[in-house]
Design a protein around this motif. Structure first.
Motif, PDB file in Angstrom:
ATOM      1  N   MET A 114       0.850  -1.187   0.000  1.00 46.85           N
ATOM      2  CA  MET A 114       0.000   0.000   0.000  1.00 46.85           C
ATOM      3  C   MET A 114       0.894   1.247   0.000  1.00 46.85           C
ATOM      4  O   MET A 114       1.851   1.344   0.747  1.00 46.85           O
ATOM      5  CB  MET A 114      -0.900   0.004   1.237  1.00 46.85           C
ATOM      6  CG  MET A 114      -1.700   1.287   1.362  1.00 46.85           C
ATOM      7  SD  MET A 114      -2.599   1.443   2.906  1.00 46.85           S
ATOM      8  CE  MET A 114      -4.057   0.557   2.469  1.00 46.85           C
ATOM      9  N   ASP A 115       0.568   2.185  -0.854  1.00 47.40           N
ATOM     10  CA  ASP A 115       1.317   3.444  -0.899  1.00 47.40           C
ATOM     11  C   ASP A 115       1.020   4.286   0.326  1.00 47.40           C
ATOM     12  O   ASP A 115      -0.069   4.241   0.889  1.00 47.40           O
ATOM     13  CB  ASP A 115       0.933   4.251  -2.150  1.00 47.40           C
ATOM     14  CG  ASP A 115       1.468   3.630  -3.415  1.00 47.40           C
ATOM     15  OD1 ASP A 115       2.458   2.874  -3.329  1.00 47.40           O
ATOM     16  OD2 ASP A 115       0.899   3.892  -4.483  1.00 47.40           O
ATOM     17  N   LYS A 116       2.002   5.057   0.715  1.00 48.89           N
ATOM     18  CA  LYS A 116       1.844   5.970   1.846  1.00 48.89           C
ATOM     19  C   LYS A 116       0.878   7.094   1.455  1.00 48.89           C
ATOM     20  O   LYS A 116       0.908   7.583   0.332  1.00 48.89           O
ATOM     21  CB  LYS A 116       3.214   6.549   2.217  1.00 48.89           C
ATOM     22  CG  LYS A 116       3.216   7.378   3.447  1.00 48.89           C
ATOM     23  CD  LYS A 116       3.136   6.504   4.675  1.00 48.89           C
ATOM     24  CE  LYS A 116       3.282   7.378   5.901  1.00 48.89           C
ATOM     25  NZ  LYS A 116       2.766   6.758   7.081  1.00 48.89           N
ATOM     26  N   GLU A 117       0.022   7.502   2.385  1.00 48.65           N
ATOM     27  CA  GLU A 117      -0.906   8.611   2.159  1.00 48.65           C
ATOM     28  C   GLU A 117      -0.558   9.753   3.097  1.00 48.65           C
ATOM     29  O   GLU A 117      -0.092   9.536   4.223  1.00 48.65           O
ATOM     30  CB  GLU A 117      -2.348   8.166   2.399  1.00 48.65           C
ATOM     31  CG  GLU A 117      -2.825   7.137   1.413  1.00 48.65           C
ATOM     32  CD  GLU A 117      -4.233   6.661   1.699  1.00 48.65           C
ATOM     33  OE1 GLU A 117      -4.769   6.918   2.802  1.00 48.65           O
ATOM     34  OE2 GLU A 117      -4.815   6.014   0.822  1.00 48.65           O
ATOM     35  N   TYR A 118      -0.794  10.969   2.632  1.00 53.46           N
ATOM     36  CA  TYR A 118      -0.511  12.180   3.397  1.00 53.46           C
ATOM     37  C   TYR A 118      -1.757  13.052   3.413  1.00 53.46           C
ATOM     38  O   TYR A 118      -2.467  13.146   2.420  1.00 53.46           O
ATOM     39  CB  TYR A 118       0.636  12.961   2.746  1.00 53.46           C
ATOM     40  CG  TYR A 118       1.901  12.156   2.641  1.00 53.46           C
ATOM     41  CD1 TYR A 118       2.825  12.150   3.675  1.00 53.46           C
ATOM     42  CD2 TYR A 118       2.158  11.374   1.525  1.00 53.46           C
ATOM     43  CE1 TYR A 118       3.986  11.390   3.598  1.00 53.46           C
ATOM     44  CE2 TYR A 118       3.312  10.615   1.428  1.00 53.46           C
ATOM     45  CZ  TYR A 118       4.212  10.626   2.467  1.00 53.46           C
ATOM     46  OH  TYR A 118       5.349   9.874   2.384  1.00 53.46           O
ATOM     47  N   THR A 119      -1.997  13.696   4.542  1.00 54.72           N
ATOM     48  CA  THR A 119      -3.091  14.659   4.638  1.00 54.72           C
ATOM     49  C   THR A 119      -2.505  15.998   5.063  1.00 54.72           C
ATOM     50  O   THR A 119      -1.850  16.097   6.102  1.00 54.72           O
ATOM     51  CB  THR A 119      -4.165  14.215   5.646  1.00 54.72           C
ATOM     52  OG1 THR A 119      -4.656  12.929   5.258  1.00 54.72           O
ATOM     53  CG2 THR A 119      -5.321  15.201   5.679  1.00 54.72           C
ATOM     54  N   ILE A 120      -2.733  16.993   4.238  1.00 51.10           N
ATOM     55  CA  ILE A 120      -2.261  18.349   4.523  1.00 51.10           C
ATOM     56  C   ILE A 120      -3.434  19.127   5.106  1.00 51.10           C
ATOM     57  O   ILE A 120      -4.517  19.169   4.513  1.00 51.10           O
ATOM     58  CB  ILE A 120      -1.743  19.027   3.242  1.00 51.10           C
ATOM     59  CG1 ILE A 120      -0.614  18.174   2.649  1.00 51.10           C
ATOM     60  CG2 ILE A 120      -1.283  20.449   3.531  1.00 51.10           C
ATOM     61  CD1 ILE A 120      -0.240  18.538   1.241  1.00 51.10           C
ATOM     62  N   ILE A 121      -3.211  19.744   6.263  1.00 52.20           N
ATOM     63  CA  ILE A 121      -4.291  20.428   6.983  1.00 52.20           C
ATOM     64  C   ILE A 121      -3.945  21.897   7.193  1.00 52.20           C
ATOM     65  O   ILE A 121      -2.821  22.246   7.532  1.00 52.20           O
ATOM     66  CB  ILE A 121      -4.530  19.760   8.357  1.00 52.20           C
ATOM     67  CG1 ILE A 121      -5.016  18.324   8.163  1.00 52.20           C
ATOM     68  CG2 ILE A 121      -5.524  20.555   9.186  1.00 52.20           C
ATOM     69  CD1 ILE A 121      -5.199  17.563   9.453  1.00 52.20           C
ATOM     70  N   ASP A 122      -4.950  22.747   6.992  1.00 54.88           N
ATOM     71  CA  ASP A 122      -4.831  24.172   7.311  1.00 54.88           C
ATOM     72  C   ASP A 122      -6.005  24.528   8.218  1.00 54.88           C
ATOM     73  O   ASP A 122      -7.150  24.190   7.925  1.00 54.88           O
ATOM     74  CB  ASP A 122      -4.868  25.018   6.039  1.00 54.88           C
ATOM     75  CG  ASP A 122      -4.687  26.501   6.317  1.00 54.88           C
ATOM     76  OD1 ASP A 122      -4.068  26.853   7.344  1.00 54.88           O
ATOM     77  OD2 ASP A 122      -5.167  27.316   5.514  1.00 54.88           O
ATOM     78  N   ILE A 123      -5.701  25.200   9.310  1.00 54.54           N
ATOM     79  CA  ILE A 123      -6.724  25.573  10.283  1.00 54.54           C
ATOM     80  C   ILE A 123      -6.804  27.092  10.366  1.00 54.54           C
ATOM     81  O   ILE A 123      -5.782  27.772  10.460  1.00 54.54           O
ATOM     82  CB  ILE A 123      -6.394  25.005  11.687  1.00 54.54           C
ATOM     83  CG1 ILE A 123      -6.305  23.480  11.637  1.00 54.54           C
ATOM     84  CG2 ILE A 123      -7.438  25.450  12.711  1.00 54.54           C
ATOM     85  CD1 ILE A 123      -5.820  22.857  12.928  1.00 54.54           C
TER      86      ILE A 123
ATOM     87  N   GLY B   4       0.848  19.731   8.639  1.00 51.48           N
ATOM     88  CA  GLY B   4       0.081  20.916   8.988  1.00 51.48           C
ATOM     89  C   GLY B   4       0.708  22.172   8.435  1.00 51.48           C
ATOM     90  O   GLY B   4       1.930  22.294   8.370  1.00 51.48           O
ATOM     91  N   PHE B   5      -0.136  23.115   8.049  1.00 51.79           N
ATOM     92  CA  PHE B   5       0.317  24.405   7.569  1.00 51.79           C
ATOM     93  C   PHE B   5       0.316  25.382   8.729  1.00 51.79           C
ATOM     94  O   PHE B   5      -0.726  25.676   9.292  1.00 51.79           O
ATOM     95  CB  PHE B   5      -0.577  24.923   6.440  1.00 51.79           C
ATOM     96  CG  PHE B   5      -0.182  26.271   5.932  1.00 51.79           C
ATOM     97  CD1 PHE B   5       0.897  26.415   5.084  1.00 51.79           C
ATOM     98  CD2 PHE B   5      -0.861  27.411   6.321  1.00 51.79           C
ATOM     99  CE1 PHE B   5       1.288  27.654   4.631  1.00 51.79           C
ATOM    100  CE2 PHE B   5      -0.489  28.659   5.872  1.00 51.79           C
ATOM    101  CZ  PHE B   5       0.592  28.769   5.027  1.00 51.79           C
ATOM    102  N   ASN B   6       1.492  25.877   9.121  1.00 52.03           N
ATOM    103  CA  ASN B   6       1.652  26.912  10.146  1.00 52.03           C
ATOM    104  C   ASN B   6       0.961  26.547  11.470  1.00 52.03           C
ATOM    105  O   ASN B   6       0.370  27.396  12.128  1.00 52.03           O
ATOM    106  CB  ASN B   6       1.107  28.238   9.602  1.00 52.03           C
ATOM    107  CG  ASN B   6       1.742  29.422  10.307  1.00 52.03           C
ATOM    108  OD1 ASN B   6       2.785  29.301  10.947  1.00 52.03           O
ATOM    109  ND2 ASN B   6       1.131  30.573  10.193  1.00 52.03           N
ATOM    110  N   LEU B   7       1.020  25.291  11.856  1.00 53.44           N
ATOM    111  CA  LEU B   7       0.335  24.832  13.066  1.00 53.44           C
ATOM    112  C   LEU B   7       0.806  25.493  14.358  1.00 53.44           C
ATOM    113  O   LEU B   7      -0.014  25.748  15.230  1.00 53.44           O
ATOM    114  CB  LEU B   7       0.411  23.314  13.179  1.00 53.44           C
ATOM    115  CG  LEU B   7      -0.399  22.553  12.144  1.00 53.44           C
ATOM    116  CD1 LEU B   7      -0.257  21.057  12.376  1.00 53.44           C
ATOM    117  CD2 LEU B   7      -1.862  22.954  12.171  1.00 53.44           C
TER     118      LEU B   7
END
Length: 90
Positions: free
Chosen positions: A1-10, A83-86
């Motif tokens: 299974m390929d690695k998955e990434y989730t990019i989050i901005d709050i 995370g973006f600028n967490l």
């Protein structure tokens, strides 16, 4: 299974403030989008939010902060979170 990434901005009201919106994009290691979501809470955006987006342009969402976080958690699953600028949003 390929690695998955989730990019989050709050988006928050500010330091120790409420969550206004959480946006997330889940992708595989080939940068192909698997899923994406933008969840807005019921909190009204302040007129002079740091994003520069006026509150009149930001409709109020239908979710509580807890519901918004749960939606994102379900999407993230076992993926690696980026995370973006967490640190700013603490």
């Amino acid at each position: 299974m390929d690695k998955e990434y989730t990019i989050i901005d709050i988006e928050t009201i500010g330091f120790n403030g409420g969550i206004l919106e959480i946006a997330a994009i889940k992708m595989n290691c080939n940068f192909e989008i698997i899923d994406e979501v933008e969840v807005r809470t019921k909190i009204i955006w302040p007129a002079h939010h740091i994003s520069g987006i006026p509150s009149s342009k930001m409709p109020v969402g239908k979710y509580t902060e807890k519901e918004a976080i749960t939606i994102i958690e379900n999407m993230v699953g076992n993926s690696t979170v980026i995370g973006f600028n967490l640190p700013f949003e603490e």
